[in-house]
Design a protein around this motif. Structure first.
Motif, short mmCIF file in Angstrom:
data_model
loop_
_atom_site.label_atom_id
_atom_site.label_comp_id
_atom_site.label_asym_id
_atom_site.label_seq_id
_atom_site.Cartn_x
_atom_site.Cartn_y
_atom_site.Cartn_z
N GLY A 196 39.88 32.20 45.46
CA GLY A 196 38.61 32.90 45.31
C GLY A 196 38.38 33.80 46.50
O GLY A 196 39.11 33.74 47.48
N MET A 210 38.58 38.27 41.55
CA MET A 210 39.69 37.43 41.12
C MET A 210 39.28 36.76 39.82
O MET A 210 38.18 36.23 39.70
N GLY A 211 40.19 36.79 38.83
CA GLY A 211 39.89 36.21 37.53
C GLY A 211 39.70 34.71 37.63
O GLY A 211 40.18 34.07 38.57
N PRO A 212 39.03 34.13 36.64
CA PRO A 212 38.70 32.70 36.70
C PRO A 212 39.92 31.78 36.61
O PRO A 212 39.80 30.59 36.86
N ASP A 213 41.10 32.32 36.24
CA ASP A 213 42.29 31.47 36.22
C ASP A 213 43.40 32.03 37.11
O ASP A 213 44.56 31.67 36.96
N GLU A 214 43.01 32.87 38.07
CA GLU A 214 44.02 33.52 38.89
C GLU A 214 44.10 32.93 40.30
O GLU A 214 43.14 32.33 40.79
N MET B 1 36.17 27.41 30.48
CA MET B 1 37.08 27.70 31.59
C MET B 1 37.03 26.58 32.63
O MET B 1 35.96 26.15 33.04
N GLN B 2 38.20 26.11 33.05
CA GLN B 2 38.25 25.05 34.05
C GLN B 2 37.91 25.57 35.44
O GLN B 2 38.20 26.72 35.76
N LYS B 4 38.58 25.85 39.45
CA LYS B 4 39.85 26.06 40.15
C LYS B 4 40.07 24.97 41.18
O LYS B 4 39.22 24.78 42.08
#
Lengths: 335, 335
Positions: A196, A210-214, B1-2, B4
């Protein structure tokens, strides 16, 4: 919408932080001549000892001021958030750290810091204090091996400062302290991964998207771009990826000794750091490398950035002694 | 969405964390009989010494296992995330901590912990080990003063454990250790403020909702509701609000001494904690209360929750000696 922070006016954040640091650590730290941006160890400088001055931008706490104290750094110059300190506090620190045996400047390799520390060194030279400079360049994601001098300094700072601080505390000469600092830096390797962004107190806006799964591998401690933006992987996959690169660069023979630092960039909690550390140790055991000492926690952060970095220092007997040397700092102790 | 996290399988997070802890701190900690949920200090228990066993759910690191070591706790029983350890590891810890002078159980006042520690105490009593229990109840937002026994234990744990651990290390009797532990708890007061939620490794979903400009005062360390949900205020306003309540409850005369703990709940960085600490010290000075010692950092967290807590312990000469007593723990040292 602003990011959430427990602060007052963003422009006052650094000065108010320093006031809070002094309120907590007045046994160890004092401001030089009342300058809140130049803190010196009460128990550090002494006649005949090489002085160690570190510093850089704020927002990386406990770096840098947390590592000021007997056995480590004598003084730290404190800049605004993610900005180099100007020459004035660096000069104040230098005078306060000077014991007549010369002063070592150590800080991460960033253009602004280099400019201001060099300017301070030049001016202080006129006062007859000999200054040497050793830049930290441990972030192997920031430039290829052939351009090591272009690399940034990140969490591995801690090992390099620790080795140099021990050398100074052992009353070694300026030549020796500089040699040990350079050797420690040459043998220290870090890669970070960010999950993040962070936000400056003045703007309270995320400094990148930053994307939520990146995740971003190799990101710098001010949000400098890394080497790959990818979907978030498992802890073991992330550690393997970092360790592959660290071990390749370190190129240490079987039977070598290292120390490990698993560092939070800000908001990644201890649970995740220790899960990473488990895999780091497994990889080192597989490579037949002995872990002499392990540090897990927040050593060099990037405000509230989520993510972590792994640092290895390839020890020899001398560096091992330096790492084990006791120190008594504002925010860190080795017995 | 999970959410991080740097983890592997969420169900393995605690065991993998403990493996990582043991890899880093094998000089201090060992698992009792190979049980990863029962860690004992290598340098702690000894004949004639009252044993101190602490514990609780995971997710609060460095609580509890980080405070295991000579001069503080002898052993910690480790539960799943936000869940009490079952009786088995508590019993293992008890046997490992027993030096023939009795064992003190100390943990936060939560129903699951009370049930399991009591069950362990009963079973261990049959083995002839005398067990006493002192619950921590420092969270003044969790029940009114007349119902102190219903309050939860939060970051003030640290001061209460520290005082008791010192008493044990000084080889005081079980009666004396229990008396000092109860006194420390009676004089310890905490309030926290949350700016964001946390997420369990198994679900990776936020455990409560909070608006982008909201904060919750008095929130517990598992996301238990606090006393007020409000727009986010400035650091000074937040601290004033907390200090008003802490000072009113503590009701200490001018000239009293306290120790201060400014604790991150997870992702709130040192910069913000020190900005808070600045105001804490100002308020104490205004109240003519002397600050003997200040601790700033992550002592009792709630996974990656954003927010912080402030704890005061009203010292007397005895508690001051206990707080200053040296300890050498996995994740904390006092020289």
């Amino acid at each position: 919408m602003q990011t959430k922070k427990i602060i007052n006016n963003g422009d006052d954040a650094v000065d108010e932080m320093v006031e809070g640091i002094l309120a907590a650590h007045s046994d160890t730290l004092r401001p030089v001549g009342g300058n809140l941006r130049a803190l010196v160890a009460k128990n550090g400088p002494r006649p005949g000892k090489v002085g160690l001055v570190i510093g850089g931008g704020s927002g990386h706490e406990p770096s840098f001021v947390g590592f000021v104290g007997k056995g480590l750094a004598d003084a730290a110059a404190i800049g605004n958030v993610f900005a180099s300190p100007p020459p004035d506090p660096i000069m104040e620190c230098t005078k306060a750290a000077d014991g007549g045996a010369g002063v070592l400047y150590m800080y991460g390799n960033y253009a602004g810091d280099v400019m201001n520390f060099d300017m301070a060194a030049e001016m202080i030279g006129m006062d007859g204090i000999e200054v040497r400079t050793v830049l930290t360049t441990d972030d192997i994601a920031s430039a290829p091996p052939a351009e090591r001098h272009k690399r940034r300094g990140v969490a591995g700072n801690f090992f390099v400062f620790k080795a140099a601080g021990a050398a100074c505390d052992m009353m070694l000469s300026l030549d020796e302290c500089e040699r040990i600092a350079r050797k420690a830096n040459d043998r220290t390797f870090t890669i970070g991964v960010a999950l993040g962004a962070c936000s400056l107190p003045q703007t309270r806006k995320w400094n990148f998207e930053m994307g939520p799964d990146e995740m971003e591998v190799g990101m710098g401690i001010h949000g400098e771009p890394g080497i790959a933006r990818e979907p978030l992987q498992s802890a073991d996959q992330i550690v393997d990826r970092i360790m592959d690169q660290l071990l390749a660069e370190m190129d240490a023979p079987k039977g070598s000794k290292v120390a490990v630092l698993v560092n939070s960039l800000g908001s990644t909690p201890l649970m995740e750091l220790y899960i990473m550390n488990r895999r780091v140790h497994r990889r080192l055991a597989d490579a037949r490398i002995e872990t002499h000492r392990t540090f897990v926690g927040t050593y060099c952060s990037s405000l509230e950035m989520a993510g972590a970095s792994i640092t290895l220092i390839h020890l020899d007997d001398e560096l091992q002694r330096m790492l084990d040397h006791p120190c008594d700092c504002a925010m860190f102790q080795v017995k």
